[in-house]
Write an enzyme that holds these catalytic residues in place. Structure first.
Site, short mmCIF file in Angstrom:
data_model
loop_
_atom_site.label_atom_id
_atom_site.label_comp_id
_atom_site.label_asym_id
_atom_site.label_seq_id
_atom_site.Cartn_x
_atom_site.Cartn_y
_atom_site.Cartn_z
N GLU A 124 -26.17 9.64 -1.03
CA GLU A 124 -26.25 11.12 -1.29
C GLU A 124 -25.51 11.23 -2.25
OE1 GLU A 124 -24.56 11.42 2.95
OE2 GLU A 124 -26.20 10.58 3.63
N ASP A 174 -31.18 3.29 4.03
CA ASP A 174 -30.17 4.55 3.92
C ASP A 174 -28.92 3.80 3.04
OD1 ASP A 174 -30.11 6.83 3.68
OD2 ASP A 174 -29.78 7.27 5.60
N LYS A 182 -32.17 5.04 -0.60
CA LYS A 182 -31.36 7.09 -0.48
C LYS A 182 -29.97 6.72 -0.61
CE LYS A 182 -32.22 9.31 3.09
NZ LYS A 182 -30.83 10.13 3.82
N ASP A 184 -28.88 6.25 7.73
CA ASP A 184 -27.35 5.57 8.94
C ASP A 184 -26.95 6.63 9.56
OD1 ASP A 184 -27.22 8.49 6.94
OD2 ASP A 184 -25.48 7.54 6.26
N SER A 185 -27.86 7.62 10.03
CA SER A 185 -27.92 8.25 11.36
C SER A 185 -27.50 7.68 12.71
CB SER A 185 -29.02 9.31 11.47
OG SER A 185 -29.97 8.99 11.34
N GLU A 226 -31.88 18.56 2.23
CA GLU A 226 -31.01 18.56 3.75
C GLU A 226 -30.87 20.29 4.22
OE1 GLU A 226 -29.35 15.42 5.78
OE2 GLU A 226 -28.79 16.27 7.89
O1 KIV Z 1 -29.91 8.68 8.09
C1 KIV Z 1 -30.68 10.28 8.33
O2 KIV Z 1 -31.68 10.01 8.90
C2 KIV Z 1 -31.40 10.72 6.91
C3 KIV Z 1 -32.40 11.62 7.36
C4 KIV Z 1 -31.57 13.17 8.22
C5 KIV Z 1 -33.17 12.63 6.63
O3 KIV Z 1 -30.90 10.87 6.49
NA NA Z 2 -28.59 9.08 5.86
#
Ligand code: KIV
Ligand code: NA
EC number: 2.1.2.11
Length: 264
Positions: free
Chosen positions: A114, A84, A112, A45-46, A181
């Protein structure tokens, strides 16, 4: 390359071979990364920051992650692809079921999420229903407003013990991979040694089972600043393919991250 699976990743940890991971958002880069030998591609989600230009990851939707997951899967049919789950898309178990579905159907091998304690029943329930889960603890960017900024987590010994405990519980709940992280290197080492599942670090020192970077940071093209834990591999190689190969070989040989990219 043979299709990469959860058991293949587990085997890499057992053999002491570092796992390489990068974020990817489109087919062309996904193919480039997979062909170079990157084992894990994350639709992070970056993308809210590096593709959409937002100051954090909160505005990203499940539909957007699903779209980019389809793009990545199309470019890298053999890669291990993690999608994510975005902010508040897994606040309840029912939401997690509803939102994991389009991501898996878009071609993800794993989702993934969090967080720690509150996720344990959700991770168990997703796994039982056929959705493999990657945990993500330490600095969890969806909680940036709770943390009061993008800050290193687990600095004092009580906080470190708490993060280690979260890691153990996530594994017990069924998580098959874990991202840590922005935590001190010594803590990341303890976690990697304590868990059977592979632990992938970002800003977590060299002693994890693998490394992940945001692709825009690796290529030095992120707008704004590049975090301390990242490295511009394009600068020293002058070529995208060589930058990727350098990243892979530096991770495999434990040459990246160095002390200058890590927290004590
Ligand atoms: O969203 C992302 O890119 C991430 C990584 C930095 C692990 O969660
Ligand atoms: Na992320």
């Amino acid at each position: 390359m043979a299709k990469i699976t959860t058991s293949a990743l587990l085997k890499l940890k057992q053999q002491g071979e570092k796992i390489t991971a990068l974020t990817a958002y489109d087919a062309s880069f996904a193919k480039l990364f997979a062909d170079a030998g990157v084992e894990v591609l994350l639709i992070g989600d970056s993308l809210g920051m590096v593709l959409q230009g937002h100051p954090d990851t909160l505005p990203v939707s499940t539909a957007e992650i699903a779209y980019h997951t389809r793009c990545v899967r199309a470019g890298a049919p053999q890669a291990f692809v993690i999608a994510d789950m975005p902010f508040m898309s897994y606040a309840t178990m029912e939401q997690a079921f509803a939102n994991a579905t389009p991501l898996m159907q878009a071609g993800a091998n794993m989702v993934k999420l969090e967080g720690g304690e509150f996720l344990l029943p959700t991770i168990k329930a997703l796994t039982e229903r056929g959705v493999p889960v990657c945990g993500h603890i330490g600095l969890t960017p969806q909680s940036v407003h709770v943390f009061g900024g993008f800050k290193v987590q687990g600095r004092d010994s009580a906080a470190a013990d708490h993060i280690l405990q979260q890691a153990i519980e996530l594994e017990q709940a069924g998580a098959q991979l874990l991202v840590v992280e922005c935590i001190p290197s010594a803590l990341a080492k303890r976690i990697s040694e304590a868990l059977r599942i592979p632990v992938i670090g970002i800003g977590a020192g060299v002693d994890t089972d693998g490394q992940i970077l945001v692709m825009h940071d690796l290529l030095g093209i992120s707008s704004g600043y590049i975090p301390k834990f990242s490295k511009n591999f394009l600068q020293e190689t002058g070529d995208i393919k060589r930058a990727i190969s350098q990243y892979i070989s530096d991770v495999k040989q434990s040459a990246f991250p160095g002390a200058e990219h890590s927290f004590n």
